[in-house]
Enzyme design. Structure first.
Site, PDB file in Angstrom:
ATOM      1  N   GLY A 200      28.958  38.987  15.021  1.00 44.20           N
ATOM      2  CA  GLY A 200      29.368  39.332  16.199  1.00 44.20           C
ATOM      3  C   GLY A 200      29.924  40.767  16.632  1.00 44.20           C
ATOM      4  O   GLY A 200      30.353  41.599  15.544  1.00 44.20           O
ATOM      5  N   ASP A 201      30.372  40.852  17.579  1.00 50.27           N
ATOM      6  CA  ASP A 201      31.004  42.204  17.834  1.00 50.27           C
ATOM      7  C   ASP A 201      30.454  43.530  17.576  1.00 50.27           C
ATOM      8  O   ASP A 201      31.024  44.463  17.142  1.00 50.27           O
ATOM      9  CB  ASP A 201      32.704  42.208  17.284  1.00 50.27           C
ATOM     10  CG  ASP A 201      33.496  41.022  17.426  1.00 50.27           C
ATOM     11  OD1 ASP A 201      33.445  40.768  18.640  1.00 50.27           O
ATOM     12  OD2 ASP A 201      33.731  40.278  16.419  1.00 50.27           O
TER      13      ASP A 201
ATOM     14  N   LYS B 233      27.157  44.703  21.496  1.00 50.52           N
ATOM     15  CA  LYS B 233      26.077  44.380  22.529  1.00 50.52           C
ATOM     16  C   LYS B 233      26.143  44.735  23.917  1.00 50.52           C
ATOM     17  O   LYS B 233      25.154  44.696  24.531  1.00 50.52           O
ATOM     18  CB  LYS B 233      26.027  42.795  22.115  1.00 50.52           C
ATOM     19  CG  LYS B 233      25.322  42.340  20.929  1.00 50.52           C
ATOM     20  CD  LYS B 233      25.052  40.889  20.855  1.00 50.52           C
ATOM     21  CE  LYS B 233      26.319  40.018  20.898  1.00 50.52           C
ATOM     22  NZ  LYS B 233      27.135  40.197  19.580  1.00 50.52           N
TER      23      LYS B 233
ATOM     24  N   ALA C 277      33.242  34.463  23.328  1.00 50.58           N
ATOM     25  CA  ALA C 277      32.580  35.512  22.884  1.00 50.58           C
ATOM     26  C   ALA C 277      32.640  36.618  24.297  1.00 50.58           C
ATOM     27  O   ALA C 277      32.639  36.131  25.308  1.00 50.58           O
ATOM     28  CB  ALA C 277      31.556  35.784  22.132  1.00 50.58           C
ATOM     29  N   GLY C 278      32.711  37.908  23.952  1.00 52.34           N
ATOM     30  CA  GLY C 278      32.286  38.653  25.239  1.00 52.34           C
ATOM     31  C   GLY C 278      31.730  40.081  25.167  1.00 52.34           C
ATOM     32  O   GLY C 278      31.721  40.365  23.693  1.00 52.34           O
ATOM     33  N   HIS C 279      31.555  40.488  26.288  1.00 45.20           N
ATOM     34  CA  HIS C 279      31.012  41.955  26.182  1.00 45.20           C
ATOM     35  C   HIS C 279      32.041  42.933  27.104  1.00 45.20           C
ATOM     36  O   HIS C 279      32.328  42.140  28.133  1.00 45.20           O
ATOM     37  CB  HIS C 279      29.564  41.979  26.969  1.00 45.20           C
ATOM     38  CG  HIS C 279      28.714  41.334  26.246  1.00 45.20           C
ATOM     39  ND1 HIS C 279      28.569  40.933  24.864  1.00 45.20           N
ATOM     40  CD2 HIS C 279      27.472  40.457  26.419  1.00 45.20           C
ATOM     41  CE1 HIS C 279      27.593  40.425  24.367  1.00 45.20           C
ATOM     42  NE2 HIS C 279      26.871  39.887  25.272  1.00 45.20           N
TER      43      HIS C 279
ATOM     44  N   GLN D  99      28.122  36.072  20.024  1.00 44.51           N
ATOM     45  CA  GLN D  99      28.239  36.214  18.749  1.00 44.51           C
ATOM     46  C   GLN D  99      27.438  36.938  17.614  1.00 44.51           C
ATOM     47  O   GLN D  99      26.592  37.620  18.282  1.00 44.51           O
ATOM     48  CB  GLN D  99      28.491  34.791  18.086  1.00 44.51           C
ATOM     49  CG  GLN D  99      29.743  33.851  18.652  1.00 44.51           C
ATOM     50  CD  GLN D  99      29.474  33.135  19.768  1.00 44.51           C
ATOM     51  OE1 GLN D  99      28.584  32.697  19.985  1.00 44.51           O
ATOM     52  NE2 GLN D  99      30.664  32.443  20.351  1.00 44.51           N
TER      53      GLN D  99
ATOM     54  N   VAL E 154      37.279  41.309  22.493  1.00 44.06           N
ATOM     55  CA  VAL E 154      37.071  41.396  23.943  1.00 44.06           C
ATOM     56  C   VAL E 154      37.979  40.377  24.582  1.00 44.06           C
ATOM     57  O   VAL E 154      38.604  40.491  25.424  1.00 44.06           O
ATOM     58  CB  VAL E 154      35.692  41.574  24.384  1.00 44.06           C
ATOM     59  CG1 VAL E 154      35.582  41.428  25.843  1.00 44.06           C
ATOM     60  CG2 VAL E 154      35.137  42.802  23.942  1.00 44.06           C
TER      61      VAL E 154
ATOM     62  N   THR F 122      39.728  37.516  22.921  1.00 42.82           N
ATOM     63  CA  THR F 122      40.820  37.045  22.203  1.00 42.82           C
ATOM     64  C   THR F 122      42.021  38.157  21.847  1.00 42.82           C
ATOM     65  O   THR F 122      42.921  37.867  21.600  1.00 42.82           O
ATOM     66  CB  THR F 122      40.567  36.500  20.941  1.00 42.82           C
ATOM     67  OG1 THR F 122      40.029  37.518  20.044  1.00 42.82           O
ATOM     68  CG2 THR F 122      39.714  35.419  20.995  1.00 42.82           C
ATOM     69  N   GLY F 123      41.476  39.556  21.766  1.00 46.12           N
ATOM     70  CA  GLY F 123      42.324  40.571  21.289  1.00 46.12           C
ATOM     71  C   GLY F 123      42.825  40.635  19.709  1.00 46.12           C
ATOM     72  O   GLY F 123      43.587  41.203  19.420  1.00 46.12           O
TER      73      GLY F 123
ATOM     74  N   LEU G  62      27.721  54.626  15.351  1.00 41.04           N
ATOM     75  CA  LEU G  62      27.754  55.562  14.132  1.00 41.04           C
ATOM     76  C   LEU G  62      28.876  56.697  14.157  1.00 41.04           C
ATOM     77  O   LEU G  62      29.179  57.083  13.054  1.00 41.04           O
ATOM     78  CB  LEU G  62      26.397  56.312  14.254  1.00 41.04           C
ATOM     79  CG  LEU G  62      25.649  57.265  13.360  1.00 41.04           C
ATOM     80  CD1 LEU G  62      25.435  56.529  11.857  1.00 41.04           C
ATOM     81  CD2 LEU G  62      24.556  58.188  13.663  1.00 41.04           C
TER      82      LEU G  62
END
Length: 432
Positions: A12-13, A16, A39-41, A226, A301, A303-304, A334
């Site tokens: 995850g992270d 996306k 989960a977040g974007h 995720q 994003v 939970t910090g 990159l």
């Protein structure tokens, strides 16, 4: 034209949000097919940041239909709070641009409470998973246990009491065993009845809705949360999420047949991170790990929480390519590697002195594996904002080509900053 499934190929992270936003501008329908609001974007559009944890990315773009599929577990209060937060940013969300599956499972307060109780108990015994305490896992347990309250149940308050009683028979037995007070029937009924009118306008028969759009030739984007290594079956169990995160879940979690999925795009970070507990063979607990975390702004994003950082693990991503059927990857961040003297890539592992080419499924074995690295020369020039191969240093291109060869999948998109236009397009997933 084809439909596109976006999945994370690591823990995850992977970035996306930017890729999904780039694709959602060209899609007609954006479907979230698993997970919850754990989960977040982060989307950056015209300099404005939008943080989404439950809503599909399409909601911030005019003229797009966003769909929350049956594979998602929904905290109705969190859903309404997110809608209101976006409204405060000028994004109008209505049934015209958001639909929620009638057969999606609801997360209730008792799920959040049980999640926290278990995690606290695990912290004392050394078996902590690292959940976000948002009730995701307990809600999925009730779904599989066939005692869940679903979105459609909010529309029939006459039959809801019997379903709440069935749910509480299970949960109150658990709470008694944990020495906690029981939850009253009345409190759950009030919790559900007070939110029903806010949620029900968005309810729809999602499988039918999507089938109609597909038959009309709409471009459908399936958005996962995720990453593959957090999949309940294929991830680093038990340090995983409570749903299937792989591409196949896009079919089961939306009600569309697998033949409609199309191009599978694996979002892949140019290094590796993970949040929470569990094995991480290439983790760096040194100055380079700190460098990657600071340069990459590696904080969750939702939970910090600070993310653990390490070298790119080609063996893990190669597994993800296989279990997802990945057509191509979007390589992100990159630019975070700019300035390093040398870079390492994990190509396999040693387990008890024996070389292996994949991460074993057993928890004890995962904890014992040692990464096998190759070393590449780094680059000093900046890759930030590159929009063509000609803008990249030769060593950066060499790194990307090495990644492609090791994972067995081509780079379809290359992201060089959080800005959506700072992307090198190699293959258009919607046209492939």
């Amino acid at each position: 034209m084809t439909n596109v499934v976006v999945v994370g190929s690591q823990w995850g992270d992977e970035g996306k949000g930017k890729i999904v936003d780039w694709l959602s501008e060209r899609a007609d329908v954006v479907v979230r097919f698993q997970g919850g609001h754990n989960a977040g974007h982060t989307l950056v559009i015209d300099g404005v940041s939008y943080k989404l944890s439950l809503l599909p990315s399409g909601v911030v773009r005019p003229g797009k239909l966003a769909v929350i599929g049956n594979g998602v577990v929904i905290d109705p209060h969190a859903l309404i709070a997110e809608i209101e937060r976006l409204d405060g940013q000028g994004v109008t969300i209505s049934p015209d641009n958001l639909r929620v599956a009638d057969n999606a499972t609801l997360i209730l307060s008792l799920h959040r409470q049980l999640d926290a109780l278990r995690e606290d108990a695990a912290s004392n015994s050394g078996t902590k998973i690292g959940t976000t305490r948002r009730g995701i896992g307990p809600a999925y347990e009730d779904k599989v246990g066939r005692r869940a309250i679903r979105v459609m149940d909010l529309a029939d308050l006459d039959t809801l009491p019997a379903k709440v009683d069935r749910l509480l028979t299970h949960h109150n037995a658990l709470r008694r065993g944990l020495g906690e007070p029981e939850v009253s029937h009345e409190s759950i009924m009030e919790e559900l009845s007070t939110i029903a009118a806010r949620v029900l306008p968005f309810m729809d028969t999602v499988w039918l809705l999507l089938d109609r759009h597909r038959r009309r030739g709409a471009r459908i984007l399936f958005e996962g949360a995720q990453g593959t290594l957090l999949d309940i079956d294929h991830g680093t169990y038990p340090f995983v999420t409570s749903s299937n995160t792989v591409a196949g879940q896009a079919a089961a979690g939306s009600g569309m047949g697998p033949g409609a999925l199309g191009y599978i795009l694996g979002i892949t970070k140019a290094y590796t991170t993970r949040v929470g507990e569990g094995p991480f063979p290439t983790e760096l607990k040194d100055a380079i790990g700190e460098f990657l975390g600071e340069r990459g702004h590696e904080f969750g994003v939702v939970t910090g929480r600070k993310r653990r950082c390490g070298w790119f693990d080609a063996a893990l991503v190669r597994q993800s390519v296989a279990v997802n059927g990945i057509s191509g990857i979007a390589l992100t961040k990159l630019d975070v590697l700019d300035g390093l003297d040398e870079l390492k890539i994990c190509v396999g592992y040693k387990l008890d002195g024996v070389e292996i080419d994949h991460l074993p499924a057993a928890q004890a074995a995962q904890a014992r594996v040692e990464p096998i690295y190759i070393t590449l020369e780094g680059w000093k020039e900046s890759t930030v904002g590159a929009r063509s191969w000609a803008d990249l240093p030769a060593q950066a291109i060499k790194y990307v080509r090495q990644v492609e060869e090791l994972i067995g999948a081509p780079v379809a998109l290359l992201s060089t900053s959080p800005e959506r236009d700072d992307t090198i397009l190699v293959t258009d997933p919607f046209e492939d």
